[in-house]
Design an enzyme around this catalytic site. Structure first.
Site, PDB file in Angstrom:
ATOM      1  N   THR A 238      -6.067   0.393  -1.749  1.00  0.00           N
ATOM      2  CA  THR A 238      -5.177  -0.463  -1.323  1.00  0.00           C
ATOM      3  C   THR A 238      -5.902  -1.598  -0.684  1.00  0.00           C
ATOM      4  OG1 THR A 238      -5.060   0.676   0.823  1.00  0.00           O
ATOM      5  CG2 THR A 238      -3.682   1.227  -0.567  1.00  0.00           C
TER       6      THR A 238
ATOM      7  N   TYR B  61     -12.191   4.568  13.735  1.00  0.00           N
ATOM      8  CA  TYR B  61     -11.124   4.987  12.600  1.00  0.00           C
ATOM      9  C   TYR B  61     -10.905   6.435  12.836  1.00  0.00           C
ATOM     10  CZ  TYR B  61      -8.558   5.129   8.595  1.00  0.00           C
ATOM     11  OH  TYR B  61      -7.565   5.508   7.482  1.00  0.00           O
TER      12      TYR B  61
ATOM     13  N   ASN C 291       3.268   5.213   9.268  1.00  0.00           N
ATOM     14  CA  ASN C 291       1.892   5.057   8.399  1.00  0.00           C
ATOM     15  C   ASN C 291       1.034   3.798   8.607  1.00  0.00           C
ATOM     16  OD1 ASN C 291       1.024   4.552   5.384  1.00  0.00           O
ATOM     17  ND2 ASN C 291       2.242   2.887   5.852  1.00  0.00           N
TER      18      ASN C 291
ATOM     19  N   GLY D  64       0.693  -1.206   0.078  1.00  0.00           N
ATOM     20  CA  GLY D  64       0.069   0.029   0.076  1.00  0.00           C
ATOM     21  C   GLY D  64       0.770   1.443  -0.111  1.00  0.00           C
TER      22      GLY D  64
HETATM   23  P1  NAD Z   1      -2.837  -1.383   3.752  1.00  0.00           P
HETATM   24  O1  NAD Z   1      -3.582  -2.292   4.717  1.00  0.00           O
HETATM   25  O2  NAD Z   1      -2.461  -1.732   2.590  1.00  0.00           O
HETATM   26  O3  NAD Z   1      -1.251  -1.224   4.371  1.00  0.00           O
HETATM   27  C1  NAD Z   1      -1.102  -1.185   5.872  1.00  0.00           C
HETATM   28  C2  NAD Z   1       0.250  -1.829   6.177  1.00  0.00           C
HETATM   29  O4  NAD Z   1       0.223  -1.356   7.681  1.00  0.00           O
HETATM   30  C3  NAD Z   1       0.008  -3.379   5.953  1.00  0.00           C
HETATM   31  O5  NAD Z   1       1.225  -3.803   5.522  1.00  0.00           O
HETATM   32  C4  NAD Z   1      -0.360  -3.769   7.521  1.00  0.00           C
HETATM   33  O6  NAD Z   1       0.434  -5.140   7.569  1.00  0.00           O
HETATM   34  C5  NAD Z   1       0.646  -2.680   8.357  1.00  0.00           C
HETATM   35  N1  NAD Z   1       0.259  -2.814   9.552  1.00  0.00           N
HETATM   36  C6  NAD Z   1      -0.925  -2.513  10.374  1.00  0.00           C
HETATM   37  N2  NAD Z   1      -1.036  -2.609  11.549  1.00  0.00           N
HETATM   38  C7  NAD Z   1       0.450  -2.725  11.853  1.00  0.00           C
HETATM   39  C8  NAD Z   1       0.726  -2.992  13.119  1.00  0.00           C
HETATM   40  N3  NAD Z   1       0.303  -2.819  14.270  1.00  0.00           N
HETATM   41  N4  NAD Z   1       2.239  -2.974  13.074  1.00  0.00           N
HETATM   42  C9  NAD Z   1       3.122  -3.132  11.854  1.00  0.00           C
HETATM   43  N5  NAD Z   1       2.432  -2.968  10.773  1.00  0.00           N
HETATM   44  C10 NAD Z   1       1.082  -2.724  10.647  1.00  0.00           C
HETATM   45  O7  NAD Z   1      -3.317   0.078   4.012  1.00  0.00           O
HETATM   46  P2  NAD Z   1      -2.948   1.526   3.249  1.00  0.00           P
HETATM   47  O8  NAD Z   1      -4.354   2.027   2.690  1.00  0.00           O
HETATM   48  O9  NAD Z   1      -1.629   1.656   2.725  1.00  0.00           O
HETATM   49  O10 NAD Z   1      -2.746   2.569   4.638  1.00  0.00           O
HETATM   50  C11 NAD Z   1      -1.631   3.230   4.876  1.00  0.00           C
HETATM   51  C12 NAD Z   1      -2.260   4.332   5.917  1.00  0.00           C
HETATM   52  O11 NAD Z   1      -2.745   5.079   5.123  1.00  0.00           O
HETATM   53  C13 NAD Z   1      -2.985   3.847   7.385  1.00  0.00           C
HETATM   54  O12 NAD Z   1      -2.599   4.348   8.214  1.00  0.00           O
HETATM   55  C14 NAD Z   1      -4.387   4.172   6.724  1.00  0.00           C
HETATM   56  O13 NAD Z   1      -5.073   4.477   7.823  1.00  0.00           O
HETATM   57  C15 NAD Z   1      -4.083   5.696   5.834  1.00  0.00           C
HETATM   58  N6  NAD Z   1      -5.112   5.868   5.013  1.00  0.00           N
HETATM   59  C16 NAD Z   1      -5.484   4.878   4.081  1.00  0.00           C
HETATM   60  C17 NAD Z   1      -6.668   5.285   2.966  1.00  0.00           C
HETATM   61  C18 NAD Z   1      -6.963   4.335   2.089  1.00  0.00           C
HETATM   62  O14 NAD Z   1      -8.155   4.698   1.423  1.00  0.00           O
HETATM   63  N7  NAD Z   1      -6.399   3.522   1.749  1.00  0.00           N
HETATM   64  C19 NAD Z   1      -7.297   6.753   3.271  1.00  0.00           C
HETATM   65  C20 NAD Z   1      -6.745   7.348   4.231  1.00  0.00           C
HETATM   66  C21 NAD Z   1      -5.832   7.082   5.193  1.00  0.00           C
END
Ligand code: NAD
Length: 265
Positions: A192, A157, A93, A21
């Site tokens: 993602t 969230y 992140n 992601g």
């Molecule tokens: P994703 O699920 O694809 O990636 C998140 C990664 O974080 C994963 O590889 C997961 O294994 C890792 N992870 C989760 N909890 C963990 C922990 N306790 N310790 C270590 N690793 C951990 O999600 P993404 O969409 O790439 O999200 C990345 C960030 O962006 C997050 O903080 C998410 O809240 C934020 N975000 C995402 C979106 C979206 O639409 N995708 C929108 C707003 C914010």
């Protein structure tokens, strides 16, 4: 603060949640800019495969850790010091999402979301500062548009991300004297694994109706903003949240109506 003027080839970034992601895209972008990267994630197999795929073993360190576990956090920073001896950027992140109405959100889900999304960055930052302050550097916390505007289903969230947004300001104010800048990036929807898990067809339709650019963002578009905030070009920016959201935060009512009129006109 020496970090902003040191060559990119000597800089080190630690990205949590880097196996996939947005975190993975940020790690790739740091590497492309010449940095070394510590990729931290709790998904071991995905992490190891992602780190190996970069084919840069001298500049990549993969750490299988959980940001919500104090012993993991401490061990991670010990490994960074041993391997690289410096840390110029920390990207908090790693995050998890639980979508559900207030009255159907179990305490366990609330606590888990807070532990990863708020307590994780708090602990990672406290552990990283002693190393970061030796050179100065930058921290970027990944919040969300759900931290900027409330909506249904995001009680845990959205509240966790709003807390992280305020934590960003607290950190920026306190860490400035160490030469450490702290900012947040608030992504709009990005397709993602997380979005695939919690974005139902209805949520996807709502987003398209609410985003002026009328599409999801790409992980690479988020990575651009993250790496910029860690770069010398952002040397006077601290305590800010940059929404990378296709205009979601700027818009109010009327967007679907305007689009329909434009189509018909
Ligand atoms: P994703 O699920 O694809 O990636 C998140 C990664 O974080 C994963 O590889 C997961 O294994 C890792 N992870 C989760 N909890 C963990 C922990 N306790 N310790 C270590 N690793 C951990 O999600 P993404 O969409 O790439 O999200 C990345 C960030 O962006 C997050 O903080 C998410 O809240 C934020 N975000 C995402 C979106 C979206 O639409 N995708 C929108 C707003 C914010």
């Amino acid at each position: 603060m020496t970090s902003p003027t040191s060559p990119a080839s000597s800089r080190v970034a630690l990205v949590t949640g880097a196996a996939q992601g947005i975190g993975h895209a940020a790690a790739a972008r740091f590497l492309a800019e010449g940095w070394s990267v510590v990729m931290l994630d709790w998904k071991k197999d995905v992490l190891v495969a992602a780190a190996e795929a970069f084919r840069a073993p001298d500049r990549v360190l993969a750490l299988h850790k959980d940001v919500s576990q104090p012993s993991d956090v401490a061990a991670a920073l010990d490994e960074v010091r041993t391997r690289f001896g410096r840390l110029d950027a920390l990207v908090n992140n790693a995050g998890i999402a639980h979508f559900g109405p207030l009255m159907e959100t179990p305490l366990e889900a609330w606590n888990e979301v807070m532990a990863v999304n708020v307590t994780g960055p708090f602990m990672m930052t406290k552990a990283a500062v002693p190393l970061m302050r030796e050179t100065g550097g930058a921290i970027v916390n990944i919040t969300s548009i759900s931290s900027l505007r409330a909506s249904t289903l995001r009680v845990a969230y959205g509240t966790s991300k709003a807390a992280l947004g305020h934590l960003t300001k607290q950190m920026a104010v306190e860490l400035a004297s160490y030469g450490i800048r702290v900012n947040a990036v608030a992504p709009g929807p990005v397709d993602t694994a997380m979005a695939k898990k919690v974005h139902s067809p209805e949520i996807r339709a709502d987003y398209h109706d609410a985003i002026p650019l009328n599409r999801y963002g790409l992980p690479e578009e988020l990575a651009d903003a993250i790496v910029y905030l860690c770069s010398p070009g952002a040397s006077y920016i601290t305590g800010q949240t940059l929404a990378v959201d296709g205009g979601f935060d700027a818009t109010g009512i009327g967007l679907p109506t305007l689009r329909r009129d434009q189509r018909n006109g």
